[in-house]
Motif scaffolding. Structure first.
Motif, PDB file in Angstrom:
ATOM      1  N   LEU A 137      59.569  50.159  40.627  1.00  0.00           N
ATOM      2  CA  LEU A 137      58.807  49.622  41.757  1.00  0.00           C
ATOM      3  C   LEU A 137      58.788  48.096  41.767  1.00  0.00           C
ATOM      4  N   ALA A 138      58.582  47.470  40.615  1.00  0.00           N
ATOM      5  CA  ALA A 138      58.538  46.000  40.570  1.00  0.00           C
ATOM      6  C   ALA A 138      59.857  45.410  41.043  1.00  0.00           C
ATOM      7  N   ARG A 139      60.952  45.996  40.586  1.00  0.00           N
ATOM      8  CA  ARG A 139      62.265  45.480  40.955  1.00  0.00           C
ATOM      9  C   ARG A 139      62.528  45.668  42.453  1.00  0.00           C
ATOM     10  N   ARG A 140      62.107  46.792  43.006  1.00  0.00           N
ATOM     11  CA  ARG A 140      62.328  47.039  44.431  1.00  0.00           C
ATOM     12  C   ARG A 140      61.479  46.087  45.284  1.00  0.00           C
ATOM     13  N   ILE A 141      60.253  45.822  44.842  1.00  0.00           N
ATOM     14  CA  ILE A 141      59.402  44.868  45.564  1.00  0.00           C
ATOM     15  C   ILE A 141      60.052  43.485  45.551  1.00  0.00           C
ATOM     16  N   LEU A 142      60.533  43.066  44.388  1.00  0.00           N
ATOM     17  CA  LEU A 142      61.179  41.753  44.286  1.00  0.00           C
ATOM     18  C   LEU A 142      62.430  41.680  45.159  1.00  0.00           C
ATOM     19  N   HIS A 143      63.171  42.773  45.207  1.00  0.00           N
ATOM     20  CA  HIS A 143      64.385  42.773  46.025  1.00  0.00           C
ATOM     21  C   HIS A 143      64.039  42.673  47.511  1.00  0.00           C
ATOM     22  N   ALA A 144      63.031  43.427  47.935  1.00  0.00           N
ATOM     23  CA  ALA A 144      62.611  43.359  49.340  1.00  0.00           C
ATOM     24  C   ALA A 144      62.110  41.956  49.684  1.00  0.00           C
ATOM     25  N   ALA A 145      61.333  41.357  48.779  1.00  0.00           N
ATOM     26  CA  ALA A 145      60.807  40.008  49.010  1.00  0.00           C
ATOM     27  C   ALA A 145      61.941  38.985  49.054  1.00  0.00           C
ATOM     28  N   MET A 181      64.701  49.346  52.867  1.00  0.00           N
ATOM     29  CA  MET A 181      63.511  49.154  52.025  1.00  0.00           C
ATOM     30  C   MET A 181      62.217  49.525  52.748  1.00  0.00           C
ATOM     31  N   ARG A 182      62.320  50.089  53.943  1.00  0.00           N
ATOM     32  CA  ARG A 182      61.119  50.361  54.732  1.00  0.00           C
ATOM     33  C   ARG A 182      60.216  51.437  54.127  1.00  0.00           C
ATOM     34  N   ASP A 183      60.701  52.158  53.121  1.00  0.00           N
ATOM     35  CA  ASP A 183      59.822  53.125  52.462  1.00  0.00           C
ATOM     36  C   ASP A 183      58.745  52.438  51.617  1.00  0.00           C
ATOM     37  N   GLU A 189      55.891  46.203  58.386  1.00  0.00           N
ATOM     38  CA  GLU A 189      54.929  45.264  58.974  1.00  0.00           C
ATOM     39  C   GLU A 189      55.398  43.821  58.819  1.00  0.00           C
ATOM     40  N   LEU A 190      56.000  43.505  57.678  1.00  0.00           N
ATOM     41  CA  LEU A 190      56.513  42.155  57.460  1.00  0.00           C
ATOM     42  C   LEU A 190      57.614  41.807  58.452  1.00  0.00           C
ATOM     43  N   LEU A 191      58.432  42.800  58.766  1.00  0.00           N
ATOM     44  CA  LEU A 191      59.533  42.548  59.693  1.00  0.00           C
ATOM     45  C   LEU A 191      59.067  42.426  61.132  1.00  0.00           C
ATOM     46  N   ASP A 192      57.872  42.927  61.400  1.00  0.00           N
ATOM     47  CA  ASP A 192      57.302  42.847  62.749  1.00  0.00           C
ATOM     48  C   ASP A 192      56.428  41.602  62.833  1.00  0.00           C
ATOM     49  N   GLU A 193      57.062  40.437  62.770  1.00  0.00           N
ATOM     50  CA  GLU A 193      56.332  39.174  62.649  1.00  0.00           C
ATOM     51  C   GLU A 193      55.534  38.824  63.890  1.00  0.00           C
ATOM     52  N   ASP A 194      55.997  39.261  65.045  1.00  0.00           N
ATOM     53  CA  ASP A 194      55.381  38.813  66.298  1.00  0.00           C
ATOM     54  C   ASP A 194      54.115  39.574  66.663  1.00  0.00           C
TER      55      ASP A 194
END
Length: 415
Positions: A137-145, A181-183, A189-194
């Motif tokens: 999980l930590a690695r996937r979060i870092l990759h998404a970020a 990475m949307r799972d 939500e991050l990608l929906d910036e507007d």
């Protein structure tokens, strides 16, 4: 083995301020590694909070530690491989033997600078870097970020690089990988910036790369508020290790550093002499910062369903005790101020969620000192830079040890 933070490590962390990104593209401004790393870790923090809501305290603290260390390992690795283009690096990673050869060389380059952090840190870094296929999980979060922060930079370049043949391919790659990475809770939500407050907040934090520190003083390199926050966060983490801080205290110190200048989204970078010119002016600026922080950041997060994120920001920024530079703990739901002696003693336990304000101030001062010292070393002559060095040195000559850190001895290495 005791951990002793040295000048060489602090300078290594700062060296990301020199490291240009996207330097084969037309850029509206210089994009540098420390800015990207700051934005990445801010987004990682958001995803960490959202994806750990259902975890018990022990697992959440373990995840937070893995997240921070993984981010630092990635950054240290990046400092050495410097300008390898992502497609080339991905090709290297596809071949385990080639990747192992490159990584062993990177670790060999890093070893002299990070040996003072101890064998355990070195072993953890080696294990992390040698296992890029890990999908925890930590690695996937870092990759998404990482993808989000890099894509944010790309969007700054997109409109002025329309003739670039790589543009379409690069954007399609970002979109494809981010969609995969949307799972993870929060990625959509991050990608929906507007239209989503979380995405809007992440984008807003990225704007701190536009705000240059010491804006009236020429410097090489220039540093932004965003990059400075990452440098302070990293220093805070390593100093926390040096003084034997508990797991919660280490993490709180890192994330406090990562957000400590967030109010400058609303006020710009007001230099210390102005803030300290009188008590009334200092209080006026602080009052304005808090009012605007509530209006622009905290209230929208709470109203948008992210009250836990807003409350955590309030704690990291020290709003309950009046300053991010005051030590604090959580006593049965009440945030109270603590002394340095308490933090080093009975309050150095995970259960009361301790946070080191004075240690954060040391890290902030050292980051400013290195900014000024590096500019002078690079041939920029300025009275303001000399005065800053004198002011910081003089402060810690009078009080040589703060929060367990021997600051004056460390500054003496720069003379």
């Amino acid at each position: 083995m005791s951990i002793i933070i040295r000048k060489s490590l602090l300078e290594l962390i700062f060296s990301g301020a020199f490291m240009k990104r996207w330097n084969d593209k037309l850029r509206p401004m210089e994009l540098v590694e420390v800015d990207k790393q700051a934005h990445k870790m801010i987004v990682a923090w958001l995803l960490f909070l959202l994806n750990s809501r259902d975890l018990d305290v022990v697992r959440k603290r373990a995840l937070g530690e893995s997240l921070i260390e993984g981010g630092l390992f990635d950054y240290l690795y990046r400092l050495v491989i410097t300008d390898i283009k992502p497609p080339v690096f991905y090709k290297i990673k596809e071949n385990p033997d080639d990747y192992s050869t490159l990584t062993n060389w990177v670790i060999k380059q890093l070893r002299p600078r990070i040996m003072p952090l101890g064998d355990d840190f070195m072993n953890r870094m080696t294990a992390y870097l040698m296992q890029p296929e890990d999908k925890g999980l930590a690695r996937r979060i870092l990759h998404a970020a990482h993808l989000y922060a890099s894509y944010s930079e790309f969007k700054l370049l997109k409109s002025i690089n329309r003739m670039d043949h790589e543009l379409i391919e690069i954007e399609e790659s970002f979109i494809e990988r981010l969609n995969s990475m949307r799972d993870l809770v929060g990625v959509s939500e991050l990608l929906d910036e507007d239209s989503n407050v979380l995405g809007g907040f992440a984008r807003m934090c990225g704007r701190l790369r536009f705000q240059k520190r010491w804006s009236q003083t020429p410097r090489v390199p220039e540093t932004s508020v965003l990059g400075h926050m990452f440098i302070v966060a990293t220093y805070s983490w390593f100093f926390s290790m040096e003084v034997g801080a508990c797991r919660a205290r280490c993490q709180n110190n890192f994330f406090s550093g990562l957000f400590h200048d967030l109010p400058e989204l609303l006020t710009r970078d007001i230099i210390s002499p102005v803030k300290g010119s009188s008590q009334e002016i200092g209080e006026l600026i602080h009052e304005y910062e808090i009012r605007e922080l509530n209006r622009v950041v905290l209230a929208p997060l709470k109203e948008g369903g992210y009250e836990d994120i807003a409350k955590r920001l309030e704690y990291l920024l020290g709003l309950e005790v009046g300053s991010e530079f005051k030590a604090s703990v959580n006593m049965d739901g009440t945030i109270v101020e603590a002394t340095e002696e308490q933090m080093a003693g009975e309050y150095n336990i995970d259960t009361i969620d301790p946070k080191d304000g004075p240690l954060l101030k040391v890290s902030d001062s050292l980051a400013a000192y290195i900014e000024a010292h590096t500019a002078l070393k690079n041939g920029i002559s300025s009275g303001q830079l000399h005065h800053a060095l004198y002011r910081i040195s003089n402060r810690y000559n009078e009080t040589p040890v703060i929060a367990g850190v021997q600051v004056s001895a460390l500054l003496a290495d720069f003379d």
